[in-house]
Write a protein that holds these residues in place. Structure first.
Motif, PDB file in Angstrom:
ATOM      1  N   GLU A   1       0.822  -1.201   0.000  1.00 43.08           N
ATOM      2  CA  GLU A   1       0.000   0.000   0.000  1.00 43.08           C
ATOM      3  C   GLU A   1       0.862   1.260   0.000  1.00 43.08           C
ATOM      4  O   GLU A   1       0.330   2.365  -0.032  1.00 43.08           O
ATOM      5  CB  GLU A   1      -0.919   0.011   1.231  1.00 43.08           C
ATOM      6  CG  GLU A   1      -1.953  -1.096   1.216  1.00 43.08           C
ATOM      7  CD  GLU A   1      -2.819  -1.087   2.457  1.00 43.08           C
ATOM      8  OE1 GLU A   1      -4.050  -0.946   2.322  1.00 43.08           O
ATOM      9  OE2 GLU A   1      -2.272  -1.203   3.565  1.00 43.08           O
TER      10      GLU A   1
ATOM     11  N   ARG B   1      -5.604  -8.569  -0.672  1.00 44.83           N
ATOM     12  CA  ARG B   1      -6.304  -7.591   0.174  1.00 44.83           C
ATOM     13  C   ARG B   1      -6.366  -8.081   1.624  1.00 44.83           C
ATOM     14  O   ARG B   1      -6.262  -7.293   2.564  1.00 44.83           O
ATOM     15  CB  ARG B   1      -7.714  -7.325  -0.351  1.00 44.83           C
ATOM     16  CG  ARG B   1      -7.782  -6.833  -1.783  1.00 44.83           C
ATOM     17  CD  ARG B   1      -6.940  -5.605  -2.036  1.00 44.83           C
ATOM     18  NE  ARG B   1      -7.422  -4.439  -1.282  1.00 44.83           N
ATOM     19  CZ  ARG B   1      -6.851  -3.243  -1.298  1.00 44.83           C
ATOM     20  NH1 ARG B   1      -5.750  -3.059  -2.005  1.00 44.83           N
ATOM     21  NH2 ARG B   1      -7.353  -2.244  -0.603  1.00 44.83           N
ATOM     22  N   ARG B   2      -6.511  -9.387   1.818  1.00 46.61           N
ATOM     23  CA  ARG B   2      -6.519  -9.937   3.177  1.00 46.61           C
ATOM     24  C   ARG B   2      -5.143  -9.797   3.827  1.00 46.61           C
ATOM     25  O   ARG B   2      -5.047  -9.473   5.021  1.00 46.61           O
ATOM     26  CB  ARG B   2      -6.953 -11.406   3.149  1.00 46.61           C
ATOM     27  CG  ARG B   2      -8.436 -11.580   2.840  1.00 46.61           C
ATOM     28  CD  ARG B   2      -8.872 -13.043   2.821  1.00 46.61           C
ATOM     29  NE  ARG B   2     -10.306 -13.153   2.583  1.00 46.61           N
ATOM     30  CZ  ARG B   2     -10.978 -14.287   2.524  1.00 46.61           C
ATOM     31  NH1 ARG B   2     -10.327 -15.437   2.675  1.00 46.61           N
ATOM     32  NH2 ARG B   2     -12.288 -14.292   2.307  1.00 46.61           N
TER      33      ARG B   2
ATOM     34  N   ARG C   1      -1.973  -4.379   8.508  1.00 45.19           N
ATOM     35  CA  ARG C   1      -2.458  -3.211   9.262  1.00 45.19           C
ATOM     36  C   ARG C   1      -2.865  -3.604  10.685  1.00 45.19           C
ATOM     37  O   ARG C   1      -2.543  -2.901  11.651  1.00 45.19           O
ATOM     38  CB  ARG C   1      -3.637  -2.565   8.537  1.00 45.19           C
ATOM     39  CG  ARG C   1      -3.264  -1.853   7.242  1.00 45.19           C
ATOM     40  CD  ARG C   1      -4.348  -0.904   6.784  1.00 45.19           C
ATOM     41  NE  ARG C   1      -5.605  -1.586   6.505  1.00 45.19           N
ATOM     42  CZ  ARG C   1      -5.920  -2.105   5.318  1.00 45.19           C
ATOM     43  NH1 ARG C   1      -5.061  -2.069   4.316  1.00 45.19           N
ATOM     44  NH2 ARG C   1      -7.095  -2.686   5.138  1.00 45.19           N
ATOM     45  N   LEU C   2      -3.572  -4.711  10.803  1.00 48.05           N
ATOM     46  CA  LEU C   2      -4.030  -5.150  12.126  1.00 48.05           C
ATOM     47  C   LEU C   2      -2.850  -5.531  13.021  1.00 48.05           C
ATOM     48  O   LEU C   2      -2.861  -5.248  14.224  1.00 48.05           O
ATOM     49  CB  LEU C   2      -4.993  -6.329  11.980  1.00 48.05           C
ATOM     50  CG  LEU C   2      -6.339  -6.008  11.316  1.00 48.05           C
ATOM     51  CD1 LEU C   2      -7.108  -7.294  11.028  1.00 48.05           C
ATOM     52  CD2 LEU C   2      -7.170  -5.074  12.202  1.00 48.05           C
TER      53      LEU C   2
ATOM     54  N   LEU D   1      -4.708  -6.220   4.872  1.00 51.99           N
ATOM     55  CA  LEU D   1      -5.495  -5.987   6.081  1.00 51.99           C
ATOM     56  C   LEU D   1      -4.791  -6.580   7.292  1.00 51.99           C
ATOM     57  O   LEU D   1      -4.718  -5.952   8.363  1.00 51.99           O
ATOM     58  CB  LEU D   1      -6.887  -6.615   5.913  1.00 51.99           C
ATOM     59  CG  LEU D   1      -7.801  -6.592   7.155  1.00 51.99           C
ATOM     60  CD1 LEU D   1      -8.041  -5.165   7.641  1.00 51.99           C
ATOM     61  CD2 LEU D   1      -9.133  -7.280   6.833  1.00 51.99           C
TER      62      LEU D   1
ATOM     63  N   ASP E   1     -12.593  -5.044  -1.956  1.00 49.65           N
ATOM     64  CA  ASP E   1     -11.865  -4.016  -1.210  1.00 49.65           C
ATOM     65  C   ASP E   1     -12.607  -3.584   0.054  1.00 49.65           C
ATOM     66  O   ASP E   1     -11.992  -3.340   1.091  1.00 49.65           O
ATOM     67  CB  ASP E   1     -11.630  -2.779  -2.090  1.00 49.65           C
ATOM     68  CG  ASP E   1     -10.717  -3.066  -3.271  1.00 49.65           C
ATOM     69  OD1 ASP E   1      -9.956  -4.044  -3.203  1.00 49.65           O
ATOM     70  OD2 ASP E   1     -10.771  -2.314  -4.257  1.00 49.65           O
TER      71      ASP E   1
ATOM     72  N   ASP F   1     -14.593  -5.245   1.987  1.00 49.37           N
ATOM     73  CA  ASP F   1     -14.581  -6.254   3.052  1.00 49.37           C
ATOM     74  C   ASP F   1     -13.774  -7.457   2.585  1.00 49.37           C
ATOM     75  O   ASP F   1     -14.331  -8.468   2.143  1.00 49.37           O
ATOM     76  CB  ASP F   1     -16.011  -6.673   3.419  1.00 49.37           C
ATOM     77  CG  ASP F   1     -16.051  -7.600   4.622  1.00 49.37           C
ATOM     78  OD1 ASP F   1     -14.984  -7.862   5.224  1.00 49.37           O
ATOM     79  OD2 ASP F   1     -17.151  -8.082   4.968  1.00 49.37           O
ATOM     80  N   PRO F   2     -12.435  -7.377   2.673  1.00 50.23           N
ATOM     81  CA  PRO F   2     -11.598  -8.475   2.184  1.00 50.23           C
ATOM     82  C   PRO F   2     -11.888  -9.812   2.851  1.00 50.23           C
ATOM     83  O   PRO F   2     -11.637 -10.862   2.259  1.00 50.23           O
ATOM     84  CB  PRO F   2     -10.177  -7.994   2.511  1.00 50.23           C
ATOM     85  CG  PRO F   2     -10.274  -6.509   2.605  1.00 50.23           C
ATOM     86  CD  PRO F   2     -11.632  -6.250   3.171  1.00 50.23           C
TER      87      PRO F   2
ATOM     88  N   SER G   1      -9.208 -11.148   9.247  1.00 46.41           N
ATOM     89  CA  SER G   1      -8.789 -10.945   7.862  1.00 46.41           C
ATOM     90  C   SER G   1      -9.384 -11.980   6.909  1.00 46.41           C
ATOM     91  O   SER G   1      -9.162 -11.902   5.700  1.00 46.41           O
ATOM     92  CB  SER G   1      -7.258 -10.991   7.764  1.00 46.41           C
ATOM     93  OG  SER G   1      -6.675  -9.991   8.572  1.00 46.41           O
TER      94      SER G   1
END
Length: 272
Positions: free
Chosen positions: A33, A220-221, A227-228, A224, A178, A180-181, A242
């Motif tokens: 990203e 995308r998962r 980030r988490l 995510l 995008d 909700d991966p 995720s």
């Protein structure tokens, strides 16, 4: 640095991650990203990128744009080592606006790998100053110089997940992933969102992103999950939130894409 090691170092520049690596790992296709710019310190690699297949050797400047699908494998049996800086979109946006006096053009790195000794020296100097905690004034000056040298277009407009010019039908399908991966989507769901047949949406997403719908969803998962993890969530919870089958499933894909396990990534991110 020992072989097979990935090191996330503390960076004095907000919104910039510093990563050093020495590895023979072959990375699966993945995305970031952030903008990435770095230098190959030794060894060589071949990689696919959104800008073609390229080879990079010692001293080459290597770059990646946000959302660009890429991979990387060593050339021969030797290890390769590199140092990378990953820059948040906002960091590049602020710098690009200063460089081009606010003119809102799109910013991107044109060359995925190039032999530019002066730029390589500046990138390595920026890496050293950022990880040594040098004064903000010195870091800011080098950051602006690096981005001014490395850009093809000046200014910044952060690229959306689907590239400009993507048909609206495909944008709707990608937005479903995008937004909700972790959602358990089927090809029929994507077809319904795009008003295309399952075969049409499969071909369209593959053509636009360079990934199958399932591979795109996994990317995308993974983003995510990163980030988490940086937010401090427990790894088991990250896997569940995720959309992965379990923590081991997340770990396998994470290592394939990034060369490091979620646990090691969490330890490094916690110390950054």
């Amino acid at each position: 640095m020992s072989a097979g090691q990935f090191l996330m170092q503390r960076s004095a520049i907000p919104g910039v991650q510093a990563v050093a690596a020495c590895s023979s790992h072959a990375f699966a296709r993945h995305t970031h990203e952030q903008f990435g710019i770095g230098v190959m310190r030794r060894g060589a690699q071949v990689s696919h990128s959104g800008r073609g297949q390229v080879k990079a050797g010692p001293g080459h400047v290597i770059t990646v744009n946000p959302g660009e699908v890429h991979d990387g494998a060593p050339i021969g049996s030797a290890l390769r080592a590199w140092q990378m800086l990953y820059l948040d979109l906002s960091v590049v946006a602020d710098a690009a606006a200063d460089i081009r006096q606010g003119r809102p053009q799109q910013y991107e790195f044109e060359h995925p790998a190039q032999d530019r000794p002066a730029l390589a020296r500046d990138v390595l100097a920026l890496y050293a100053q950022a990880t040594a905690g040098t004064s903000p004034l010195a870091c800011d000056a080098l950051l602006l110089r690096v981005l001014a040298q490395a850009s093809v277009a000046q200014g910044i407009h952060p690229p959306p997940a689907p590239r400009p010019g993507v048909p609206a039908s495909v944008r709707h399908a990608l937005a479903l992933i995008d937004d909700d991966p972790a959602a358990p989507l089927s090809l029929a769901d994507l077809a319904a969102a795009s008003d295309l047949s399952r075969y049409q949406v499969l071909r369209a997403i593959s053509r636009v992103t360079g990934l199958t719908p399932h591979a795109y969803q996994m990317q995308r998962r993974l983003l995510l999950a990163r980030r988490l993890i940086r937010q401090g969530a427990a790894l088991a919870d990250v896997a569940a939130m995720s959309g992965f089958a379990d923590q081991s499933h997340m770990t396998r894909l994470f290592v394939r894409a990034y060369g490091v396990s979620p646990r090691r990534y969490a330890m490094a991110a916690g110390g950054a």
